[in-house]
Scaffold this motif. Sequence first.
Motif, mmCIF file in Angstrom:
data_model
loop_
_atom_site.group_PDB
_atom_site.id
_atom_site.type_symbol
_atom_site.label_atom_id
_atom_site.label_comp_id
_atom_site.label_asym_id
_atom_site.label_seq_id
_atom_site.Cartn_x
_atom_site.Cartn_y
_atom_site.Cartn_z
ATOM 1 N N UNK A 234 0.843 -1.191 0.000
ATOM 2 C CA UNK A 234 0.000 0.000 0.000
ATOM 3 C C UNK A 234 0.882 1.245 0.000
ATOM 4 N N UNK A 235 0.303 2.349 -0.459
ATOM 5 C CA UNK A 235 0.950 3.657 -0.427
ATOM 6 C C UNK A 235 0.296 4.497 0.660
ATOM 7 N N UNK A 236 1.046 5.385 1.252
ATOM 8 C CA UNK A 236 0.535 6.268 2.296
ATOM 9 C C UNK A 236 0.630 7.716 1.824
ATOM 10 N N UNK A 237 -0.447 8.469 2.032
ATOM 11 C CA UNK A 237 -0.454 9.916 1.812
ATOM 12 C C UNK A 237 -0.821 10.577 3.129
ATOM 13 N N UNK A 238 0.008 11.525 3.549
ATOM 14 C CA UNK A 238 -0.225 12.164 4.859
ATOM 15 C C UNK A 238 0.264 13.611 4.812
ATOM 16 N N UNK A 239 -0.177 14.360 3.813
ATOM 17 C CA UNK A 239 0.282 15.735 3.652
ATOM 18 C C UNK A 239 -0.197 16.602 4.826
ATOM 19 N N UNK A 240 0.722 17.332 5.471
ATOM 20 C CA UNK A 240 0.312 18.156 6.612
ATOM 21 C C UNK A 240 -0.326 19.469 6.177
ATOM 22 N N UNK A 241 -1.231 19.964 6.982
ATOM 23 C CA UNK A 241 -1.812 21.280 6.752
ATOM 24 C C UNK A 241 -0.694 22.319 6.831
ATOM 25 N N UNK A 242 -0.721 23.271 5.937
ATOM 26 C CA UNK A 242 0.353 24.258 5.811
ATOM 27 C C UNK A 242 0.115 25.419 6.767
ATOM 28 N N UNK A 243 0.706 25.328 7.955
ATOM 29 C CA UNK A 243 0.572 26.362 8.980
ATOM 30 C C UNK A 243 1.923 27.060 9.110
ATOM 31 N N UNK A 244 1.989 28.307 8.733
ATOM 32 C CA UNK A 244 3.257 29.025 8.720
ATOM 33 C C UNK A 244 3.890 29.064 10.106
ATOM 34 N N UNK A 245 5.151 28.605 10.184
ATOM 35 C CA UNK A 245 5.912 28.690 11.423
ATOM 36 C C UNK A 245 5.527 27.690 12.484
ATOM 37 N N UNK A 246 4.718 26.687 12.144
ATOM 38 C CA UNK A 246 4.209 25.755 13.163
ATOM 39 C C UNK A 246 5.123 24.539 13.313
ATOM 40 N N UNK A 247 5.116 23.980 14.516
ATOM 41 C CA UNK A 247 5.878 22.779 14.800
ATOM 42 C C UNK A 247 5.117 21.508 14.515
ATOM 43 N N UNK A 248 3.882 21.613 14.078
ATOM 44 C CA UNK A 248 3.081 20.438 13.727
ATOM 45 C C UNK A 248 1.917 20.887 12.857
ATOM 46 N N UNK A 249 1.339 19.930 12.152
ATOM 47 C CA UNK A 249 0.167 20.215 11.337
ATOM 48 C C UNK A 249 -0.718 18.998 11.239
ATOM 49 N N UNK A 250 -2.027 19.197 11.251
ATOM 50 C CA UNK A 250 -2.969 18.087 11.142
ATOM 51 C C UNK A 250 -2.866 17.448 9.762
ATOM 52 N N UNK A 251 -3.222 16.168 9.686
ATOM 53 C CA UNK A 251 -3.228 15.472 8.408
ATOM 54 C C UNK A 251 -4.372 14.493 8.343
ATOM 55 N N UNK A 252 -4.950 14.320 7.175
ATOM 56 C CA UNK A 252 -5.914 13.246 6.931
ATOM 57 C C UNK A 252 -5.121 12.126 6.260
ATOM 58 N N UNK A 253 -4.514 11.286 7.070
ATOM 59 C CA UNK A 253 -3.674 10.210 6.549
ATOM 60 C C UNK A 253 -4.531 9.104 5.962
ATOM 61 N N UNK A 254 -4.140 8.642 4.771
ATOM 62 C CA UNK A 254 -4.869 7.554 4.113
ATOM 63 C C UNK A 254 -3.869 6.594 3.486
ATOM 64 N N UNK A 255 -4.322 5.357 3.285
ATOM 65 C CA UNK A 255 -3.533 4.357 2.581
ATOM 66 C C UNK A 255 -4.254 3.983 1.285
ATOM 67 N N UNK A 256 -3.498 3.855 0.215
ATOM 68 C CA UNK A 256 -4.026 3.464 -1.074
ATOM 69 C C UNK A 256 -3.612 2.021 -1.361
ATOM 70 N N UNK A 257 -4.601 1.162 -1.601
ATOM 71 C CA UNK A 257 -4.346 -0.240 -1.906
ATOM 72 C C UNK A 257 -4.733 -0.486 -3.353
ATOM 73 N N UNK A 258 -3.794 -0.895 -4.161
ATOM 74 C CA UNK A 258 -4.043 -1.131 -5.582
ATOM 75 C C UNK A 258 -4.709 -2.488 -5.749
ATOM 76 N N UNK A 259 -5.946 -2.487 -6.264
ATOM 77 C CA UNK A 259 -6.685 -3.737 -6.457
ATOM 78 C C UNK A 259 -6.908 -3.987 -7.938
#
Length: 259
Positions: A234-259
């Motif tokens: 599977x592939x993982x996508x977990x792009x963080x929200x772009x918050x200027x100057x932040x030490x963390x960002x929320x993400x909607x992490x998902x896995x892609x399964x090729x069927x």
Amino acid sequence: MRIIDISSAVDASGWEPDEVRHEVLSPREGAVHMSEEMRRHFGVAFDPDELPEGEFLSLDRLTLTSHTGTHIDAPSHYGSRAHYGDGRPRNIDELPLDWFYGPGLLLDLTGCEGPTAGAGDLEKELARIGRVPEPGTIVLLRTGASERAGTEQYFTDFTGLDGPAVNLLLDHGVRVIGTDAFSLDAPFGAVIRRYRETGDRAVLWPAHVTGRHREYCQIERLGNLAALPGCDGFQVACFPVKITGAGAGWTRAVAFVDE
């Protein structure tokens, strides 16, 4: 292609050490609010009742930390100085996007005893699955902690990594390590108890402190890892929200399964 949600929700009804406040304005309340805002900022007045069905749009107001729900820790979260590069750890908005999309590798740590898994535990799991992560792999750790999400126990009962375990993964070219637990380190109480027993500062949040010496990111508070089809494939996508100057960002992490 099947998409599997491996994120946990931001839920104001669940227990959090930092309170989450979620205020919802209904479409009718949004109409009243917009009428007031238009008059105050733009000098334009209208009656909310003039709108279709007397409604405009709903509006959500949230008060929360950037470490609520599934999120990605940036290097700047680990300390103000880095012992690599130019000495300035990067914030969440400065990291390359290609770090956050790639092949996933799931490691099962549900059988680990105690609050900390070491390099030996990871080597044992890698030998069991017959795989080692390649550069760019996003490693996901299933500890079973997500089953307690929303409860106080979620923040006190889980398995984290020690410094050598993190370094083992980084040595393979891993840039992003994810966990279904509250923290990639052991629970706070366990960390402090270990420090009181040993007096060794090296036991104080070693997974995070490793990020002062080697640049990498953590995904914390993942969920639904049991739904993944296996240790890989599977592939993982977990792009963080772009918050200027932040030490963390929320993400909607998902896995892609090729069927």
